[in-house]
Design a protein around this motif. Sequence first.
Motif, PDB file in Angstrom:
ATOM      1  N   PHE A 139      18.166  18.380  26.459  1.00  0.00           N
ATOM      2  CA  PHE A 139      17.982  19.069  27.732  1.00  0.00           C
ATOM      3  C   PHE A 139      17.604  18.140  28.871  1.00  0.00           C
ATOM      4  N   ARG A 140      17.359  16.893  28.610  1.00  0.00           N
ATOM      5  CA  ARG A 140      16.978  15.965  29.663  1.00  0.00           C
ATOM      6  C   ARG A 140      18.160  15.688  30.574  1.00  0.00           C
ATOM      7  N   ILE A 141      17.875  15.578  31.848  1.00  0.00           N
ATOM      8  CA  ILE A 141      18.908  15.238  32.831  1.00  0.00           C
ATOM      9  C   ILE A 141      19.040  13.718  32.845  1.00  0.00           C
ATOM     10  N   PRO A 142      20.278  13.213  32.732  1.00  0.00           N
ATOM     11  CA  PRO A 142      20.440  11.760  32.740  1.00  0.00           C
ATOM     12  C   PRO A 142      20.085  11.179  34.108  1.00  0.00           C
ATOM     13  N   ASN A 143      19.571   9.976  34.122  1.00  0.00           N
ATOM     14  CA  ASN A 143      19.205   9.312  35.364  1.00  0.00           C
ATOM     15  C   ASN A 143      20.459   8.955  36.138  1.00  0.00           C
ATOM     16  N   GLN A 144      20.413   9.169  37.430  1.00  0.00           N
ATOM     17  CA  GLN A 144      21.531   8.809  38.296  1.00  0.00           C
ATOM     18  C   GLN A 144      21.215   7.459  38.928  1.00  0.00           C
ATOM     19  N   SER A 145      22.241   6.648  39.065  1.00  0.00           N
ATOM     20  CA  SER A 145      21.993   5.321  39.602  1.00  0.00           C
ATOM     21  C   SER A 145      22.075   5.283  41.115  1.00  0.00           C
ATOM     22  N   GLN A 146      22.817   6.225  41.752  1.00  0.00           N
ATOM     23  CA  GLN A 146      22.933   6.232  43.206  1.00  0.00           C
ATOM     24  C   GLN A 146      22.831   7.652  43.726  1.00  0.00           C
ATOM     25  N   VAL A 147      22.209   7.781  44.868  1.00  0.00           N
ATOM     26  CA  VAL A 147      22.158   9.057  45.554  1.00  0.00           C
ATOM     27  C   VAL A 147      22.527   8.795  47.010  1.00  0.00           C
TER      28      VAL A 147
END
Length: 186
Positions: free
Chosen positions: A54-62
């Motif tokens: 259920f963890r949201i994967p880390n995004q590298s750019q926003v």
Amino acid sequence: MNSLATLIAPLALLLPAPLDPPVAAEKPPEDSAQKVDDAVPQSPPGWQLVADAFRIPNQSQVRIQRQVTVRIAPRSQPMRNNLLATLPQAELEKRYESKKMGKCVSLTGIAGVQVDRDNRLLLFMRDRRIVRASLNKKCNARDFYSGFYVKQRKDGDICVERDELKSRAGSTCEITKLRRLVPIRQ
């Protein structure tokens, strides 16, 4: 993955938690402990597998972008109880002369637009001024009969040869000249 984890989560909670190995009174020699660690793979408990699903994967750019598009509506003829009701309606039969003005017009000051002859638009301003905007030669002013869209810039103005007007019919044009219309006193 999340929908699959949703279905499996209740079943994973029913699994027994792995027990810790019994603590030995004596410490095995270091080389034998290394062999035991290599032989038995360590796995996380069942509830932790579900939590990891259920963890949201880390995004590298926003990237956050702000873009505002403003619609300028056409000047309608029968107006009652409307913001545009104070605009001059029957005064267009008067004769007007065009005077020079700056290269920009306030976007928030435009109350309505109307197609004029000779490939021009009449911009009716909220302060009761009328501005004539000439379009490129390749453009047709009749495409703007139902108003236009324009992207709002930081300065809040529409300027000559800078901003593009987009008609609701799909054409795009630049303004080549702005003139202020002043009634001729007879």
